[in-house]
Scaffold this active site. Structure first.
Site, PDB file in Angstrom:
ATOM      1  N   ASN A   7       0.863  -1.182   0.000  1.00  0.00           N
ATOM      2  CA  ASN A   7       0.000   0.000   0.000  1.00  0.00           C
ATOM      3  C   ASN A   7       0.898   1.231   0.000  1.00  0.00           C
ATOM      4  OD1 ASN A   7      -1.783   2.052   0.490  1.00  0.00           O
ATOM      5  ND2 ASN A   7      -2.693   1.140   2.327  1.00  0.00           N
ATOM      6  N   ARG A  88      -2.669  -2.170  -3.344  1.00  0.00           N
ATOM      7  CA  ARG A  88      -3.857  -1.343  -3.168  1.00  0.00           C
ATOM      8  C   ARG A  88      -3.785  -0.195  -4.182  1.00  0.00           C
ATOM      9  NH1 ARG A  88      -5.206   3.213   1.236  1.00  0.00           N
ATOM     10  NH2 ARG A  88      -7.369   3.483   0.624  1.00  0.00           N
ATOM     11  N   HIS A 177     -12.795   2.887   0.115  1.00  0.00           N
ATOM     12  CA  HIS A 177     -12.738   1.904   1.208  1.00  0.00           C
ATOM     13  C   HIS A 177     -13.368   0.576   0.779  1.00  0.00           C
ATOM     14  CE1 HIS A 177     -12.791   5.418   4.311  1.00  0.00           C
ATOM     15  NE2 HIS A 177     -11.538   4.978   4.162  1.00  0.00           N
ATOM     16  N   ARG A 238     -11.162  15.730   7.187  1.00  0.00           N
ATOM     17  CA  ARG A 238     -11.967  16.088   6.004  1.00  0.00           C
ATOM     18  C   ARG A 238     -13.373  16.498   6.424  1.00  0.00           C
ATOM     19  NH1 ARG A 238     -10.863  10.661   2.830  1.00  0.00           N
ATOM     20  NH2 ARG A 238      -8.940  10.387   3.982  1.00  0.00           N
ATOM     21  N   GLU A 383      -8.262  -4.949   5.599  1.00  0.00           N
ATOM     22  CA  GLU A 383      -8.171  -4.634   4.168  1.00  0.00           C
ATOM     23  C   GLU A 383      -7.038  -5.412   3.508  1.00  0.00           C
ATOM     24  OE1 GLU A 383      -8.439  -0.526   5.747  1.00  0.00           O
ATOM     25  OE2 GLU A 383      -9.220  -0.048   3.761  1.00  0.00           O
TER      26      GLU A 383
END
Ligand code: ADP
Length: 398
Positions: A7, A88, A177, A238, A383
């Site tokens: 990742n 990823r 996600h 965010r 993940e």
């Protein structure tokens, strides 16, 4: 099968080596502050008595990290046989609806999606290209954050703006996600004892980034994130949803540039912006308990907005078997779950306070009352394991 999962961020490279048969990590680590004066790394494995920590030469980037990683995996003490690499990739646009072997054509297609994710896709590509050089004999597979959401229908993915902007420029909801939502969906079906294609749930992934999704019979039908990961829930830094008119106002009335507004909405908003001191839920909970009003404001807006989004996703489903909480906040923060669920009783999501208080921390748990029409489940996400499984599935089927 031993899969190396990579990742890559713009200044970091995270990796794990996963044995897909057991689902266990054989190694994991992080290369951090890449490109800076003092890039550092930490490598861990059950095969080592202690983690290995060190520094790379100043200015080192992903390429040098992969050098160190390849040497580490091949070293006498590790000697791990890797069979494939799963990467990823944040944005796969409409081109990637599932994991894909990263040949030159696929790499070019990822490049063409880069304008949709300028902060993420270029770094993901760097990782894939370096990995192809370091492990030329291994299949390289891209697993896309957006792919799981590609089952969403136009009525949920189109914005009410001129259709031409979608047709000509691909401006639509993509969702992110995906590996996490997909992983917890299959875990939820297992826990509920139902076939995946008969399981309808709402998933709330609450980490630094936060998104929720509506999954009908195993397929995603709607999600809160949009063209970019800025839309939807309140997040660590965010803003999530806001009146788009605010952007024009900040520009016209306050004279801020597009770059400055981008930084405010992505890096200075959310829990950090509201509290004015932290993006971290743990610190905010502690401060709230000590009476800090700014922290209380931030967390109450976070949970109120979360409950509203879950309620609106419920309208996207015919039936709802379960609501799943995952991610650092979803798995660990008992209060966030309580405060959200208090607002969702009318949807048949009835929390069992005792079960809620003890759930999470590395294990699944049903936290709803026995008679709750909708089960509420805490499921630790994984993940990396999802990326490893998808990589194995693709490579195994070739
Ligand atoms: P990322 O999206 O970077 O993977 P995580 O999923 O690790 O992030 O989630 C990070 C968030 O989880 C932070 O806000 C952190 O404070 C929160 N968190 C982690 N542990 C706890 C805890 N025990 N209680 C409350 N919040 C927690």
């Amino acid at each position: 099968m031993n899969i190396l999962v990579i990742n890559c961020g713009s200044s970091s490279l995270k990796f794990s080596v996963i044995d897909t048969q057991t689902g266990k990590d054989l190694a994991r680590g992080l290369f951090d502050k890449l490109g800076s004066q003092a890039p550092s790394f930490k490598l861990e494995s059950p095969l080592l008595s202690a983690p290995k920590k060190g520094n790379l030469p100043g200015g080192s980037e992903h390429e040098a990290s992969l050098d160190t990683l390849a040497n580490f995996l091949a070293s006498d003490e590790m000697h791990l046989e890797i069979e494939a690499v799963g990467h990823r990739v944040v944005h796969g646009g409409e081109r990637f609806t599932s994991a894909c072997l990263m040949d030159q054509e696929a790499l070019d297609a990822v490049k063409s999606c880069s304008s949709l994710a300028p902060l993420h896709n270029p770094a993901n590509l760097l990782g894939i290209e370096s990995s192809r050089q370091h492990f030329p004999e291994l299949p390289q597979v891209g697993v896309f954050d957006t792919a799981f959401h590609q089952t969403i229908e136009p009525e949920a993915y189109l914005y009410a703006i001129p259709y031409e902007l979608y047709r000509e420029h691909g401006i639509r909801r993509y969702g992110f996600h995906g590996s996490s939502h997909k992983y917890v969906t299959s875990e939820a079906a297992r826990i509920l004892g139902k076939p995946l294609d008969q399981t309808s749930i709402i998933t709330a992934h609450l980490g630094n980034g936060c998104s929720a999704a509506a999954i009908e019979n195993g397929a995603c039908v709607d999600t809160t994130m949009g063209l970019t990961p800025l839309e939807g829930l309140v997040m660590g830094t965010r803003s999530g949803d806001l009146d788009p008119g605010i952007v024009f106002h900040l520009h016209r009335a306050l004279g801020l540039s597009i770059e400055e507004i981008d930084t405010i909405l992505n890096k200075k908003s959310g829990l950090l912006g509201l509290s004015e001191f932290s993006n971290d839920m743990r610190s905010l909970r502690q401060a709230s308990a000590n009476g800090n009003e700014a922290a209380k404001r931030a967390v109450s807006i976070f949970t109120r907005r979360l409950a509203k989004s879950i309620a609106s996703l419920r309208a996207a489903l015919d039936k709802c078997d379960a609501l799943v909480f995952t991610g650092g906040i979803g798995e660990n923060d008992v209060q966030t779950r309580t405060e959200t669920l208090v607002r969702l009783q009318h949807l048949g999501m009835l929390v069992d306070e005792q079960a809620n208080a003890t759930a999470g921390v590395d294990q699944d748990g049903i936290i709803s009352q026995a008679n709750s029409p909708v089960k509420v489940i805490v499921i630790p996400t994984n993940e990396e394991l999802m990326i490893a499984r998808e990589t194995e599935q693709l490579v195994g089927s070739k």
